[in-house]
Design an enzyme around this catalytic site. Structure first.
Site, mmCIF file in Angstrom:
data_model
loop_
_atom_site.group_PDB
_atom_site.id
_atom_site.type_symbol
_atom_site.label_atom_id
_atom_site.label_comp_id
_atom_site.label_asym_id
_atom_site.label_seq_id
_atom_site.Cartn_x
_atom_site.Cartn_y
_atom_site.Cartn_z
ATOM 1 N N PHE A 112 4.525 9.147 44.644
ATOM 2 C CA PHE A 112 5.539 9.936 43.942
ATOM 3 C C PHE A 112 5.136 10.202 42.487
ATOM 4 O O PHE A 112 4.828 9.282 41.747
ATOM 5 C CB PHE A 112 6.885 9.197 43.990
ATOM 6 N N GLN A 113 5.140 11.449 42.116
ATOM 7 C CA GLN A 113 4.803 11.899 40.757
ATOM 8 C C GLN A 113 3.410 11.482 40.314
ATOM 9 O O GLN A 113 3.146 11.324 39.127
ATOM 10 C CB GLN A 113 5.867 11.445 39.749
ATOM 11 N N GLU B 232 8.469 19.017 27.807
ATOM 12 C CA GLU B 232 7.179 18.471 27.371
ATOM 13 C C GLU B 232 6.303 19.529 26.707
ATOM 14 O O GLU B 232 5.513 19.225 25.814
ATOM 15 C CB GLU B 232 6.423 17.846 28.538
ATOM 16 N N MET C 146 4.137 43.860 22.278
ATOM 17 C CA MET C 146 2.687 43.965 22.253
ATOM 18 C C MET C 146 2.155 44.564 23.550
ATOM 19 O O MET C 146 1.240 45.392 23.545
ATOM 20 C CB MET C 146 2.075 42.580 22.008
ATOM 21 N N LYS D 261 0.834 2.635 35.222
ATOM 22 C CA LYS D 261 1.978 1.791 34.870
ATOM 23 C C LYS D 261 1.613 0.305 34.831
ATOM 24 O O LYS D 261 2.089 -0.424 33.964
ATOM 25 C CB LYS D 261 3.089 2.041 35.893
HETATM 26 C C1 LIG Z 1 2.742 32.649 27.899
HETATM 27 C C2 LIG Z 1 2.335 34.059 27.729
HETATM 28 N N1 LIG Z 1 2.679 34.982 28.653
HETATM 29 C C3 LIG Z 1 2.330 36.273 28.487
HETATM 30 C C4 LIG Z 1 1.619 36.678 27.395
HETATM 31 C C5 LIG Z 1 1.209 38.140 27.229
HETATM 32 N N2 LIG Z 1 1.880 38.701 26.054
HETATM 33 C C6 LIG Z 1 1.282 38.803 24.847
HETATM 34 S S1 LIG Z 1 2.266 39.450 23.694
HETATM 35 C C7 LIG Z 1 3.521 39.663 24.784
HETATM 36 C C8 LIG Z 1 4.829 40.276 24.375
HETATM 37 C C9 LIG Z 1 5.560 39.416 23.436
HETATM 38 O O1 LIG Z 1 6.866 39.925 23.327
HETATM 39 P P1 LIG Z 1 7.818 39.399 22.187
HETATM 40 O O2 LIG Z 1 7.854 37.921 22.208
HETATM 41 O O3 LIG Z 1 9.135 40.081 22.313
HETATM 42 O O4 LIG Z 1 7.071 39.823 20.870
HETATM 43 P P2 LIG Z 1 6.802 41.303 20.312
HETATM 44 O O5 LIG Z 1 5.446 41.696 20.774
HETATM 45 O O6 LIG Z 1 7.855 42.190 20.864
HETATM 46 O O7 LIG Z 1 6.860 41.150 18.844
HETATM 47 C C10 LIG Z 1 3.144 39.225 26.048
HETATM 48 C C11 LIG Z 1 4.002 39.287 27.255
HETATM 49 C C12 LIG Z 1 1.260 35.680 26.469
HETATM 50 N N3 LIG Z 1 0.531 35.955 25.381
HETATM 51 N N4 LIG Z 1 1.647 34.396 26.651
#
Ligand SMILES: Cc1ncc(C[n+]2csc(CCOP(=O)(O)OP(=O)(O)O)c2C)c(N)n1
Ligand SMILES: [Mg+2]
Lengths: 555, 168
Positions: free
Chosen positions: A113-114, A51, A466, A163
């Protein structure tokens, strides 16, 4: 005519111009799915793998088309799986209609349920939501949801339908699609005050965000820039709002914004802010943000005007209509001194450019850029790759850069790319990190079954780049849980899903792979290896100001 | 810090109060008192919000309220030009030693006695919040068993009504 609630849902969606719904069935929405079966020639339904992917697809569809994206889910876990997708749309003001089933009215409140209180859960992340208590309200509520989703500042709306309402019968008369609420310009006095302020300025700077796209005020913005001889910058959400190649355009502002853009904004004495909300990722330390600037802020949402940055002049109103009234009040001017200064910033920016050869992030983006058509939607996930795409790709048409800004949702990418492709019919590009791809790769199944022509460029650095960048710069290189010590073979993974893919290790290889990928009428994954030690630059450290900007690591 | 009274007309629908208070909570508005009441129209309820804060916060509060689709009208009441009232119920221990002092205070404040038993006295007063605060303070010298106050409701003086901005 007398129809069941389920039929009314489907008929009202068709009546409102909905062409495609993304979703996933279950026990409490099975009646609506039965109606989808009946009306399958008139309303297409795309079954996703999850979803969340469906919600992001509806979001991507909306971002690419401007029309509300529609998503279905069943009660309980189906509904909660939508939450991240709805929140992503909410933070970026994207019109979306989420329809969830729920247990019968008589069972509501009994933890059956749900059963889940999805209107309660989504209260803070929807523009509005509805629980349908009586079938007589159903059609009009859906219509009102469409109107709300696109009126004023757009946003997601959720409708929860028990429902028994889906099963009940009621009279239904088709109605024409709703029209959005009438737009209105800001008050005349405010416009006059703003004009006076702009006319007095010596270094005006035009700064726009996503609001420019929803109001379609591009032409007015460009006319204003000509008239007052001002440079233009945008927030990440504004990207693609005006052609990247426009001579006045300095690019994106913010934590990883273009240097010249940030400098021009910093030195401006008047910032004309259009459809933006001065998020902390944009301003850094608000006390030191644009210290000498008066701010003329125009937004359709009055609550943005004095929320984080206190505007000198706050104008509540539709951007396009307000600019149309503001334009004739502005003096035609040339500003050679200011333009010289801006040019100097641009020269400085050019001097900071990463000119290394090989498969650097910038070169990879430039290679991709060469393959982009005028209408190609570029979708990104969240991370370093997102910023490299935002910094280096050029866009020629509005709504062609699609990225999760406000919520910064990793795992947004693949679902959103599927939605954007279906909304535009264009061969779509997804730029995604290896980490984020791990969060949404299940939707490869959807991309394959729907034969979605999408080039999936995985910038594979083996790390959560990042976060790792922050660890390098601010946490003494303590690489806590950012090294993806995985053995996933993305190419074979793509093949396992029934898609094609290849890995590339150098720039010519990437270019050639791109050629093959764009020729493929379906998903095509390119696993592009890059170094884990690349940085997104420049960088304004969180809470920092222009004095703290990092343009080279080792500074 | 200023004190503001904001009167809000909302659609009289299930869950509206929750929408309003949820917004106050998540944006951390410092709400001092909040009352919900019926109005002259069955379609509308009236929420009276008492709020302490800077003018910028008040502005933000009004602007955020404005965005809730169930909100029909918002009006900031001008303190100079507003009549406000609330109601207090207070239950005191009925001790022969303090009884006459309590009754004297009650008389001075025109409190009505609603219930009188061997062990307890329940009184009611209405009026501006200050007056109610003062009365409670007086009662603190004796044994207060229970207090319940309604929160303030306000109307502007004269014939103006807040419905003039109503957008339903
Ligand atoms: C759902 C979610 N969890 C954690 C983060 C924190 N976060 C931001 S950028 C990042 C790293 C992303 O890694 P990748 O997808 O390999 O991209 P890269 O930065 O290496 O290009 C994280 C963990 C986020 N933005 N969203
Ligand atoms: Mg990565």
């Amino acid at each position: 005519m007398i129809l069941s609630g389920a039929d009314i849902v489907v008929r009202t969606l068709i009546e409102q111009g909905c062409e495609v719904v993304f979703g996933y069935p279950g026990g409490q929405i099975i009646n609506v799915y039965d109606s989808l079966y009946k009306y399958q020639d008139e309303l297409r339904h795309v079954l996703t793998a999850h979803e969340q992917g469906a919600a992001h697809a509806a979001d991507g569809y909306a971002r690419a088309t401007g029309k509300p994206g529609v998503v279905f889910a069943t009660s309980g876990p189906g509904a909660t799986n939508l939450v991240t997708g709805i929140a992503t749309a909410f933070l970026d003001s994207i019109p979306m209609i989420a329809i969830t089933g729920n247990v019968m009215n008589a069972q509501i409140g009994t933890d059956s349920f749900q059963e889940i209180d999805i209107t309660g859960i989504t209260l803070p992340i929807t523009k509005h939501n509805y629980f349908i208590g009586a079938i007589e309200q159903l059609a009009d509520t859906i219509r009102e949801a469409f109107r709300l989703a696109v009126s004023g500042r757009p946003g997601p709306v959720l409708i929860d339908i028990p429902k028994d309402i889906q099963q009940a019968k009621c009279d239904y008369e088709p109605q024409p699609p709703v029209t959005p609420d009438e737009r209105f310009p800001a008050k005349d006095v405010r416009i006059e005050q703003a004009a006076e302020c702009i006319n007095k300025a010596e270094r005006p700077f035009l700064y726009f965000g996503g609001g420019l796209l929803s109001s379609e005020a591009q032409d007015e913005l460009l006319e204003m820039a000509e008239r007052i001889d001002a440079p233009i910058g945008c927030s990440m959400m504004g990207l693609s709002g005006i052609p990247s190649g426009h001579p006045r355009f300095l690019g994106m502002q913010g934590m990883h914004g273009h240097y010249a853009c940030s400098m021009a904004m910093h030195h401006a004495d008047c910032i004309i802010a259009l459809g933006v909300r001065f998020n902390d990722r944009v301003t850094g330390n608000r006390a030191k943000f644009a210290p000498n600037a008066k701010i003329v802020h125009i937004d359709v949402d009055g609550s943005e005007l004095f929320k984080t940055v206190s505007a000198t002049h706050g104008l509540r109103g539709d951007l396009r209509l307000t600019l149309q009234k503001l334009l004739p009040l502005l003096r035609q001017t040339r500003r050679p001194t200011w333009q010289d200064m801006v040019e100097r910033f641009q020269t400085e920016e050019a001097g900071q450019r990463d000119l290394r050869d090989g498969l650097t992030p910038r070169n990879a983006m430039r290679a991709l850029d060469a393959h982009l058509g005028e209408n190609t939607p570029v979708v990104t996930d969240v991370g370093q790759h997102q910023m490299w795409a935002a910094q280096n790709l050029s866009f020629r048409r509005p709504r062609r850069f699609i990225s999760s800004g406000g919520l910064g949702t990793m795992g947004f990418g693949l679902g959103a790319a599927i939605g954007a492709q279906m909304g535009t019919g264009e061969h779509t590009v997804l730029v995604i990190g290896d980490g984020g791809f791990g969060m949404c790769l299940n939707e490869m199944a959807t991309a394959v079954s729907q034969r979605i022509p999408v080039v999936i460029l995985v910038l594979n650095n083996g790390v959560l780049g990042m976060v790792r960048q922050w660890q390098t710069l601010f946490f003494d290189k303590h690489y806590s849980n950012t090294v993806l010590d995985r053995k996933t073979d993305f190419v074979r993974l793509a093949e396992a899903f029934g898609a094609k893919g290849e890995a590339v290790a150098d720039l010519p290889g990437l270019d050639a792979a791109m050629g093959r990928a764009f020729a493929e009428n379906g998903p095509y994954l390119i696993d592009c290896a890059i170094s884990r030690d690349e940085f997104v630059l420049p960088m304004l450290p969180p809470g920092g100001s222009m004095d703290d900007i990092i343009v080279k690591v080792g500074d | 810090m200023n004190r503001y009274t904001v009167a809000v007309l909302v659609r009289n629908q299930f869950g509206v109060l929750n929408r309003v208070t949820s917004m106050f909570r998540r944006r951390q508005f410092n709400i001092d008192a909040l009352t919900v009441s019926e109005t002259e129209s069955p379609d509308l309820s009236r929420i009276t919000v008492l709020f302490d804060g800077e003018p910028s916060m008040k502005r933000q509060l009004v602007d955020q309220l404005y965005k809730l689709p169930d909100v029909c009208s918002i009006h900031e009441l001008d303190a100079e030009n507003t009549v406000s009232s609330e109601l207090l119920l207070i239950k005191m221990e009925n001790d022969p030693v303090t009884r006459s002092d309590i009754r004297a205070a009650a008389e001075a404040y025109e409190a009505r006695t609603l219930d009188y038993t061997r062990d307890a006295i329940v009184m009611q007063i209405t009026g501006e919040s200050r007056r109610i605060d003062d009365f409670i303070n007086l009662m603190r010298d004796y044994k207060i068993l229970e207090i319940c106050r309604t929160g303030v409701v306000s109307l502007e003086r004269g014939s103006t009504t807040i419905r003039r901005d109503t957008r339903l």
